[in-house]
Each structure stands twice: as C-alpha cells, then as structure tokens.
Design a protein around this motif. Structure first.
Motif, PDB file in Angstrom:
ATOM      1  N   THR B  58       6.981  12.424   9.031  1.00 47.33           N
ATOM      2  CA  THR B  58       6.512  13.750   9.385  1.00 47.33           C
ATOM      3  C   THR B  58       6.616  13.906  10.892  1.00 47.33           C
ATOM      4  O   THR B  58       6.519  12.938  11.635  1.00 47.33           O
ATOM      5  N   VAL B  98      12.755  19.562  10.359  1.00 46.48           N
ATOM      6  CA  VAL B  98      12.737  19.552   8.893  1.00 46.48           C
ATOM      7  C   VAL B  98      13.880  20.422   8.359  1.00 46.48           C
ATOM      8  O   VAL B  98      14.510  20.096   7.353  1.00 46.48           O
ATOM      9  N   ASP B 104      11.101  14.329   6.651  1.00 46.30           N
ATOM     10  CA  ASP B 104      10.782  14.789   5.299  1.00 46.30           C
ATOM     11  C   ASP B 104       9.941  16.054   5.341  1.00 46.30           C
ATOM     12  O   ASP B 104      10.183  17.011   4.617  1.00 46.30           O
ATOM     13  N   ILE B 105       8.907  16.013   6.188  1.00 44.53           N
ATOM     14  CA  ILE B 105       7.975  17.136   6.247  1.00 44.53           C
ATOM     15  C   ILE B 105       7.786  17.517   7.704  1.00 44.53           C
ATOM     16  O   ILE B 105       7.504  16.653   8.556  1.00 44.53           O
ATOM     17  N   ASN B 124       3.297  25.339   3.511  1.00 48.15           N
ATOM     18  CA  ASN B 124       2.239  24.756   2.685  1.00 48.15           C
ATOM     19  C   ASN B 124       1.017  24.561   3.577  1.00 48.15           C
ATOM     20  O   ASN B 124       0.999  23.650   4.402  1.00 48.15           O
ATOM     21  N   THR B 260       8.296  22.469   4.363  1.00 45.70           N
ATOM     22  CA  THR B 260       9.364  21.852   3.590  1.00 45.70           C
ATOM     23  C   THR B 260      10.517  22.838   3.528  1.00 45.70           C
ATOM     24  O   THR B 260      10.400  23.969   3.990  1.00 45.70           O
ATOM     25  N   GLU B 262      13.217  25.023   1.352  1.00 46.29           N
ATOM     26  CA  GLU B 262      13.399  25.624   0.046  1.00 46.29           C
ATOM     27  C   GLU B 262      14.631  25.047  -0.653  1.00 46.29           C
ATOM     28  O   GLU B 262      15.696  24.925  -0.041  1.00 46.29           O
ATOM     29  N   SER B 264      15.387  22.113  -1.547  1.00 47.08           N
ATOM     30  CA  SER B 264      15.798  20.719  -1.386  1.00 47.08           C
ATOM     31  C   SER B 264      14.697  19.823  -1.946  1.00 47.08           C
ATOM     32  O   SER B 264      13.519  20.031  -1.690  1.00 47.08           O
ATOM     33  N   LEU B 266      12.279  16.858  -2.417  1.00 54.19           N
ATOM     34  CA  LEU B 266      11.662  15.819  -1.593  1.00 54.19           C
ATOM     35  C   LEU B 266      11.776  14.474  -2.301  1.00 54.19           C
ATOM     36  O   LEU B 266      11.801  14.414  -3.524  1.00 54.19           O
ATOM     37  N   ALA B 270       7.358  11.397  -0.580  1.00 57.93           N
ATOM     38  CA  ALA B 270       7.034  12.555   0.243  1.00 57.93           C
ATOM     39  C   ALA B 270       6.395  13.650  -0.605  1.00 57.93           C
ATOM     40  O   ALA B 270       5.424  14.297  -0.191  1.00 57.93           O
ATOM     41  N   GLN B 271       6.927  13.840  -1.827  1.00 57.78           N
ATOM     42  CA  GLN B 271       6.370  14.855  -2.724  1.00 57.78           C
ATOM     43  C   GLN B 271       4.929  14.514  -3.088  1.00 57.78           C
ATOM     44  O   GLN B 271       4.052  15.376  -3.086  1.00 57.78           O
ATOM     45  N   LEU B 274       2.676  15.263  -0.134  1.00 56.54           N
ATOM     46  CA  LEU B 274       2.464  16.704   0.023  1.00 56.54           C
ATOM     47  C   LEU B 274       1.502  17.226  -1.040  1.00 56.54           C
ATOM     48  O   LEU B 274       0.563  17.967  -0.740  1.00 56.54           O
TER      49      LEU B 274
END
Lengths: 278, 296
Positions: B58, B98, B104-105, B124, B260, B262, B264, B266, B270-271, B274
């Motif tokens: 991040t 990002v 990743d984030i 987010n 993040t 749109e 793509s 994660l 990473a998901q 989040l």
C-alpha cells in the motif's frame, strides 16, 4: 596497497561526479518545461495550485539576503573574537574560550533551530508586535551564530600565521598593540580572513534544518519581519509529498543551490591559493 | 573486529532494504488450500476462510500512517503470513501508483476527484478523519463559522478583534503545499489556492507546536493529532469529536480512502485485507487511530 589508496581517492571524485551529473539530469527537465526566465525570475511559487507557478526569485533573494545579513552580523564579531583569541587574550583565557568555540561548531543545526524557535521567535514577535515571530530576521540571527565558529577558527589560524617579525617591527616603530593588530597583522592575514568569510557564506547558504524552524517557510518576497522561504528550505519543506513537475522543480532548485555553492567554492579556492603564494 | 561485523550487518540490512523496495506483487500468491484448517483461519473473517500468504503493498497518504499502523498490526494477527507494506508518499502519488499498477492498494486522505474516477480509480472509504481548527489556549475565541475560517485563511480577516477577540494580528498557520491535510482543509473550507499563510510547516506536529507557542496563531490538524497544548474550535457551533464527525454534523472532515482500480482483480491477500478493512471488524483499529469508522 597503492590500488586501495587510488580506489579511496577515486570514490570521493566519483561521488562529486555522480551528484553533479544527477543534479543536472534531474534539474534540467523542469527548467526546460517552466522556462529559465520564468523559473529564475518568477515572483510567485505556488507548486500545487490549479495553475502552478514555479518562480524561485523570492527563494533566491531570501537566500542572498539571509546570507548577507548573517555575514554582516557574524563577520565583525567573529573577526574581533579571532583577534582577541590570537593576539589579545592571555594564554589561559584563550585556552578556555577556544574549546568553547569548537563546541559551538559541533552543536547539531537542529538544536540551533530549536533554541531559535523557543527563544528568538517569541522575542521577535513581542518586540515588533507581529502576528508570528518566524521571519527573515530570526533566520539571520540563527545563521550568524552558526557561522561564527568557522569564521573564528579560520581567521585565528590566519592571524597566527602572520610572521612575528612584522608585529615586532611595528611595535618597535612605536605603534601601540591595537594599532599593530589592525594595521599590520590583519592586512597581512587578509586572504585568510577573506577565506573565512567565504566559508561562512558557504555554511549559511547551505543550511536548511535550523532555519526551517525559524523562517516560517512561506515563499514571500523577502522582508525583514515577514515569513520567508530559503532555497534550501524550499526543497526540504515540499520534497516529502511532492510529485510530478513539482518534484522536478525541487530538483531544479537543488541545481541552482548547487551552482551557488560551486561559485562560492571556486572563490574560496582562489583566496586560499593566493594565501599560499602570498 | 566488532566494528567490521557491525558495518557488515548494516550494509547487509541496507541491501535487504533495497531488495524489499524492489519486491513487486508478482510473488503475491495464495498458499495451497492444505493450510485451510489452521487455527488462525478459524478466527479470521475473510470470505474464503482460508489462510493466505503474500505481500500487500500500500502506498499513499501520510495522514493515514496511524490507521495503517493499527491495520498492519491487527491484520497480522488474523493472517500471519500476509505482510502489509505501507509507504507514506502522499495521496496524489498513492493514487497515481495504484493506477499505474505499481502497488496493490493506493491510499488517499481525500475523496477521489471525478478525473481520477474516470481513470478507473475506485473509492473504498475505511475511515473518516475530522480536521480540527486549533488556536492557542490563551485565545478567547471558541466558535467560528466555516465562512469566518475561510475569511481568516484568504486574508480578509487579519485581526482577532474583528471576531470579538483580543486586538492582535492573526498568524495563519498551515501545511506545505503537497500536504493531504492542507488539500482537504482548503477544499472543504473553499479556499483552494487563495490562502495567505503566515507560516507553513512540513508536518502536523510542527503546526501544533507553532500554535501552542503563539497566542496569535490559528492552524489546522487531524483531529487525532490534537492534544491539550492547543484548543480545538467549534465550527458552526459543533465541537469536533468522533461522534460529530461520524454523524456528519462537524463539517470539516475528510474520508480516508483505499483506492483500487476498476476491473482489475486484486491478489487474494490484498482482497482479503481490503475486505477486512472495510468490515465492522476493523472499526476498533480505526477508533484506536483517532478516526471514526463509517462501517461500525
């Protein structure tokens, strides 16, 4: 073994070369994009505005004024102190003062800044009844104190190097001691003293940490009681969060500062060389 | 000999640091499903309920350092094999990075602009942060309107007596141009690019210190950074607090956003991070970091 010496000697040169090349490479793109005249002579610095302005004239002038002010205060005091240490003071007194001066040189710059912030800044605010005490004036005083040790020790060395015979001749002709120091010793040591001044200029123009705490850091055109931004603090204040053209412009400021310091070094070398020959 | 060992160790540490900096997201892989029944996985609230491994990089807002530190610690308990890296480079560069796919984030301490959303950035919101307006404790003013604050910062009001305070010039303290707090403050109050600052500082701590030491000063800082050395003003009659930020009645506030991209996908680690940060489970960490959770 010789190879090791050669290698070590080469490292220093390599660093200077790498830094020079890096600064030029990273400093030029922004200057090209902004335009040399707009960059150096622009009166407004607003690096993140919707229509960003990258004029560093206020920063350049502040650095020049701040350094000049520090020299104006620091050099007379430093020179007189050097005369005192080299000629006037009894050996034992000089033996106490000299380590204290050396200690002054060893104090980290952030400590100068902190003392300036706690003592000098409120003093300036109350004395001149301004909104805030962070100002060019406070920066000049802090810088003047910071350059004292180098001015004192270099001048003192120069004064001590004056052949004793000159002074004895002057005294024998009936000049008083004070006349001798100012009319004979000081002129004989003048290139060494000039080197001390140039060294002081170099220290003052390159200082960032201490004055960042007392200058206020707003890129105004310099005036004695307003908040100002130096070339050095201009880089330090914004670098951490900068991006894009703003960051490149900060490197360009670094390049300008580098050129300033290069000039000062060349002048210093000229004086030192003359000193050796004369 | 000791010195040499130390020097070696230090250079080794430097090399490791260099390598770590180069680490991409390529190694972010899901561990084999074999580890799915470990005790740690049972505690975790990740959707898959599996133990993941890998690295989540991040990058962005420096204002989010406290929140991210709390997240890193707690998420480390839930998914011990996932390393969450955080580097504070500023909201702008977090969003840029990002979108460029180098992290990743992305982390942003302001709402995304329409421009950024058009480029594919997704917002987010993990926390809300109040920007407190602070003055010296000696100041008799306790309440200002947003309008008055704007007038102070754009230079229309220059003396405290115009606001009913002492006859003294106002020292307008702010952050450096690249600061996320400054960006958020100027945008919320509506004084972008019009501010007439007396002093600018490169950190929130210096702003607080300057206001604490100068009876004429006014400054702004993250609510979480405000301490007893300064007074936080009421804005439009509402004192800044977690409750007033959460219900929206305190006007000067900003979101902390995990950005993040749109469309793509994660990496699983990473998901999971989040999802956890957006869940009610992370609310305690948000509160601990001095912010307000919108997901509580």
């Amino acid at each position: 073994m010789q190879l090791i010496f050669f290698f070590c000697g080469f490292i220093a040169i390599a660093f200077v070369l790498v830094i020079t090349v890096y600064l030029i490479l990273s400093g030029l793109p922004a200057i090209r994009e902004i335009g040399l005249a707009d960059f150096l002579l622009g009166r407004e610095w607003a690096s993140t505005a919707k229509e960003p302005k990258f004029g560093i004239l206020p920063l350049i002038l502040t650095s020049i004024y701040g350094t000049a002010g520090a020299i104006l205060i620091g050099v007379p005091i430093g020179f007189l102190m050097a005369v005192f240490l080299a000629k006037v003071a009894p050996r034992r007194v000089a033996g106490v003062i000299r380590p204290v001066v050396d200690l002054l040189a060893g104090i980290p710059s952030i400590v100068y800044g902190l003392v300036g912030l706690m003592v000098l800044v409120p003093f300036v605010r109350k004395t001149f009844n301004t909104a805030a005490g962070e100002s060019l004036l406070a920066s000049i005083v802090v810088l003047a104190v910071m350059i004292l040790p180098s001015i004192i020790s270099v001048s003192e060395t120069a004064l001590n190097a004056v052949p004793r015979a000159y002074e004895e001749a002057s005294l024998a002709l009936g000049a008083t001691e004070i006349e001798t120091y100012f009319r004979v010793s000081a002129p004989a040591a003048k290139s060494g003293i000039a080197a001390a001044v140039v060294l002081g200029v170099g220290r003052a123009i390159g200082e960032a940490m201490a004055i960042m705490m007392v200058a206020g850091n707003v890129a105004n055109m310099p005036s004695l009681l307003s908040s100002v931004r130096f070339l050095t603090t201009g880089i330090a204040v914004e670098l951490a969060y900068s991006s894009g053209l703003q960051r490149q412009a900060l490197f360009s400021i670094g390049l300008v500062l580098f050129l300033f310091i290069m000039c000062i070094n060349v002048i210093l070398n000229v004086f030192l060389k003359r000193d050796k020959e004369g | 000999m000791k010195k040499r060992t130390l020097a070696l160790m230090l250079s080794a540490a430097l090399c490791v640091g260099l390598l770590a900096g180069c680490g991409g997201t390529a190694d972010t892989t899901q561990s084999p499903a074999a580890g799915s029944n470990s005790p740690a996985a049972e505690q975790s609230q990740t959707p898959a309920g599996t133990e993941l491994s890998g690295t989540v990089n991040t990058d962005g807002s420096t204002s989010m350092a406290d929140v991210m530190a709390a997240f890193q610690e707690s998420f480390g308990d839930i998914q011990p094999d996932v390393t969450v890296n955080y580097s504070g480079t500023g909201s702008g560069s977090g969003i840029t990075n990002v979108l460029a796919g180098t992290v990743d984030i992305g982390l942003s301490s302001r709402a995304l602009t329409d421009e950024e959303k058009a480029e594919g950035a997704v917002e987010n919101i993990v926390a809300l942060d109040g920007v407190a307006i602070v003055v010296n404790p000696e100041n008799t003013i306790t309440d200002l309107t947003v309008e008055q604050i704007a007038q102070i910062y754009n230079g229309t009001i220059t003396n405290w007596s115009e606001l009913g305070g002492a006859d003294a010039p106002i020292a307008v303290i702010g952050r450096d141009a690249a600061s996320g707090t400054r960006g958020a403050f100027e945008e919320i109050v509506g004084v972008e690019d019009q501010c007439v600052y007396t002093n600018e500082y490169e950190s929130t701590g210096e702003v607080i210190g300057s206001v604490a030491g100068n009876p004429n000063a006014i400054g702004y800082a993250s609510l979480s950074a405000v301490d007893d050395s300064v007074t936080a003003l009421k804005v439009n009659g509402v004192a800044p607090s977690e409750a007033t930020v959460a219900d929206g009645s305190y006007e000067i506030q900003r979101p902390f956003v995990m950005v993040t991209v749109e469309g793509s996908q994660l990496a699983p680690a990473a998901q999971a991070f989040l999802d956890w940060a957006m869940s009610a489970d992370a609310a305690d960490e948000v509160t601990a970091a001095g912010c307000v959770s919108p997901n509580a």
